[in-house]
Design a protein around this motif. Structure first.
Motif, short mmCIF file in Angstrom:
data_model
loop_
_atom_site.label_atom_id
_atom_site.label_comp_id
_atom_site.label_asym_id
_atom_site.label_seq_id
_atom_site.Cartn_x
_atom_site.Cartn_y
_atom_site.Cartn_z
N LEU B 36 10.46 19.79 -14.57
CA LEU B 36 11.85 19.32 -14.68
C LEU B 36 12.67 19.69 -13.44
CD1 LEU B 36 14.01 17.93 -16.43
CD2 LEU B 36 14.54 20.18 -17.39
N SER B 55 18.46 18.80 -21.06
CA SER B 55 19.72 19.47 -21.33
C SER B 55 19.58 20.98 -21.17
CB SER B 55 20.22 19.11 -22.73
OG SER B 55 21.36 19.85 -23.03
N ARG B 57 17.03 23.22 -20.59
CA ARG B 57 16.10 23.85 -19.63
C ARG B 57 15.43 25.10 -20.19
NH1 ARG B 57 19.18 24.18 -14.02
NH2 ARG B 57 17.14 24.86 -13.33
N MET B 58 15.43 25.25 -21.49
CA MET B 58 14.77 26.44 -22.04
C MET B 58 13.98 26.11 -23.31
SD MET B 58 18.29 28.36 -23.07
CE MET B 58 17.54 29.60 -24.11
N GLY B 59 13.49 24.90 -23.39
CA GLY B 59 12.57 24.56 -24.47
C GLY B 59 13.18 24.59 -25.85
N CYS B 61 16.20 22.23 -26.72
CA CYS B 61 16.93 21.02 -27.11
C CYS B 61 15.97 19.87 -27.43
CB CYS B 61 17.92 20.59 -26.03
SG CYS B 61 17.14 19.89 -24.57
N GLY B 62 14.77 19.93 -26.88
CA GLY B 62 13.77 18.92 -27.19
C GLY B 62 13.97 17.59 -26.49
N SER B 63 14.77 17.55 -25.43
CA SER B 63 15.05 16.24 -24.83
C SER B 63 14.21 15.93 -23.59
CB SER B 63 16.54 16.13 -24.49
OG SER B 63 16.92 17.18 -23.64
N LEU B 74 6.84 19.49 -22.72
CA LEU B 74 8.26 19.69 -22.41
C LEU B 74 8.29 20.02 -20.93
CD1 LEU B 74 9.63 21.93 -25.32
CD2 LEU B 74 9.86 19.44 -25.03
N CYS B 76 10.51 21.14 -19.03
CA CYS B 76 11.22 22.35 -18.62
C CYS B 76 10.37 23.60 -18.83
CB CYS B 76 12.55 22.49 -19.35
SG CYS B 76 12.38 22.85 -21.11
S1 FES Z 1 15.45 20.60 -21.39
FE1 FES Z 1 15.73 21.23 -23.44
S2 FES Z 1 13.70 21.37 -24.16
FE2 FES Z 1 13.43 20.96 -22.07
#
Ligand code: FES
Lengths: 114, 247
Positions: B36, B55, B57-59, B61-63, B74, B76
């Motif tokens: 990412l 969103s 960057r810590m695994g 939000c799932g986006s 993922l 990120c």
């Molecule tokens: S940016 Fe949120 S899970 Fe990867």
């Protein structure tokens, strides 16, 4: 609200058949395919075997083993064909053919055992 | 260690392009950079038109789910350095329509998620609690693993059955549905079973198990689906023996 599916029936037979085949089939192979032919255990006599197979409980077991095993195989075949060959639209036909063939096998089993 | 690595990024605008294509970008290989981070570098420094979602960057939000060198990840949480010497191929998740580049349309999943009622249901007329519900650690443990789902839909992308039959309710929705059934505060199991036991509920699943393999949160959706098959089967036989009585 659409109805709950009757898929529970073939699935439970599939599960029971899977258990029968996975659990008992290796025992049969071990006994009659390996240990007895290798002479590691003494071969049963023909009369002894016949007496065993003639016992109603043995017949019941053999019926369950064959019938459930066949229904298990039919279910697996139905999904393998429909998913692998992309025949989902023919699911009903595949079901009729697969379970139909298994039921023929069940009828033959009954005929042999009675 | 090399100081650069190449990314091959899937590019696609459905309104303009006939076919998706891959654009190559060289990015600095910085220790601890994730895929990412490389995509953000590309967007900031090399090509502002590359489109993707992210969103937290810590695994959590799932986006940022994408397919990296053929595997759902993922991005990120996926180290660039793990793919040395490169190139790294980044593609959108499978089985969903691509809106643009690495962004997929999740409407189908959202509709399914809502269908399985992933919220606490209380029976109408159930007495109003006069204080908060008490839950023991054992009761929490019943559903905890399923509650860790972050709706990243990597499991839908990895599921060949969903690819073949988009009507299949799918892994994450099943896991989240079971999560509420297993919650001691919930009374909605029957309603959810009505949805899950339908023809396009759990029955298409052939236990391939890829959903549970790719899940970044170690949820086991495959197990949830099999649990539902068992519940549906119990209810079916009960109804057969006692029509109407057991439902
Ligand atoms: S940016 Fe949120 S899970 Fe990867």
């Amino acid at each position: 609200m659409a109805r709950r599916s009757a898929e529970s029936l073939p699935w439970s037979l599939f599960g029971a058949g899977g258990f029968m085949v996975a659990f008992f089939f290796p025992i049969h192979i071990l006994l009659f395919g390996i240990l007895i032919p290798l002479g590691l255990i003494a071969a049963p006599t023909h009369t002894g075997m016949l007496a065993l197979v003639n016992h109603p409980l043995t017949r019941l077991y053999l019926f369950g083993f064959c019938a459930l095993g066949l229904l298990h195989a039919a279910h697996r075949l139905r999904f393998t064909l429909s998913d692998m060959l992309r025949l989902k639209h023919l699911d009903t036909l595949l079901g009729v053919l697969a379970y139909g063939a298994a039921l023929v096998g069940v009828a033959v089993t009954i005929d042999l055992l009675i | 260690m090399a100081d650069k690595i190449t990314l091959e990024v899937a590019r696609y605008s459905p309104e303009q392009d006939g076919e998706p294509r891959f654009d190559r970008y060289e990015v600095p290989l910085i220790e601890n950079w994730m895929v990412l981070d490389a995509l953000n570098y590309i967007k900031d420094q090399l090509d502002g038109t590359v489109t993707f979602r992210w969103s937290c960057r810590m695994g959590i939000c799932g986006s940022c789910g994408m397919v990296v060198n053929g595997h759902e990840r993922l991005t990120c949480e996926t180290l660039l350095a793990d793919y040395l010497p490169g190139p790294i191929r980044v593609e959108p998740l499978r089985h969903f329509p691509v809106m643009r580049d690495l962004v997929v349309d999740l409407s189908d999943f959202m509709e399914k998620l809502e269908r399985v009622k992933p919220w606490i249901i209380r029976q109408p007329g159930a007495p109003e609690p006069s204080r908060e519900f008490i839950q023991t650690p054992e009761q929490l443990a019943e559903y905890k693993q399923y509650s860790l789902c972050i709706n990243c839909v990597l499991c839908y992308s990895a599921c060949p059955v969903y690819g073949l039959d988009p009507h299949f309710i799918g892994p994450a929705a099943s896991a989240l549905s079971l999560r509420y059934n297993l919650d001691s505060r919930d009374q909605g199991a029957e309603q959810r079973l009505d949805v899950m036991a339908q023809h396009d509920g759990v029955w298409d699943c052939t236990v391939i198990g890829e959903c549970s393999v790719v899940c970044p949160k170690h949820v086991d959706p495959s197990l949830a689906i099999q649990e539902y098959k068992i519940s549906a089967t119990k209810a079916w036989f009960k109804n057969l023996l006692m029509p109407g009585g057991g439902k």
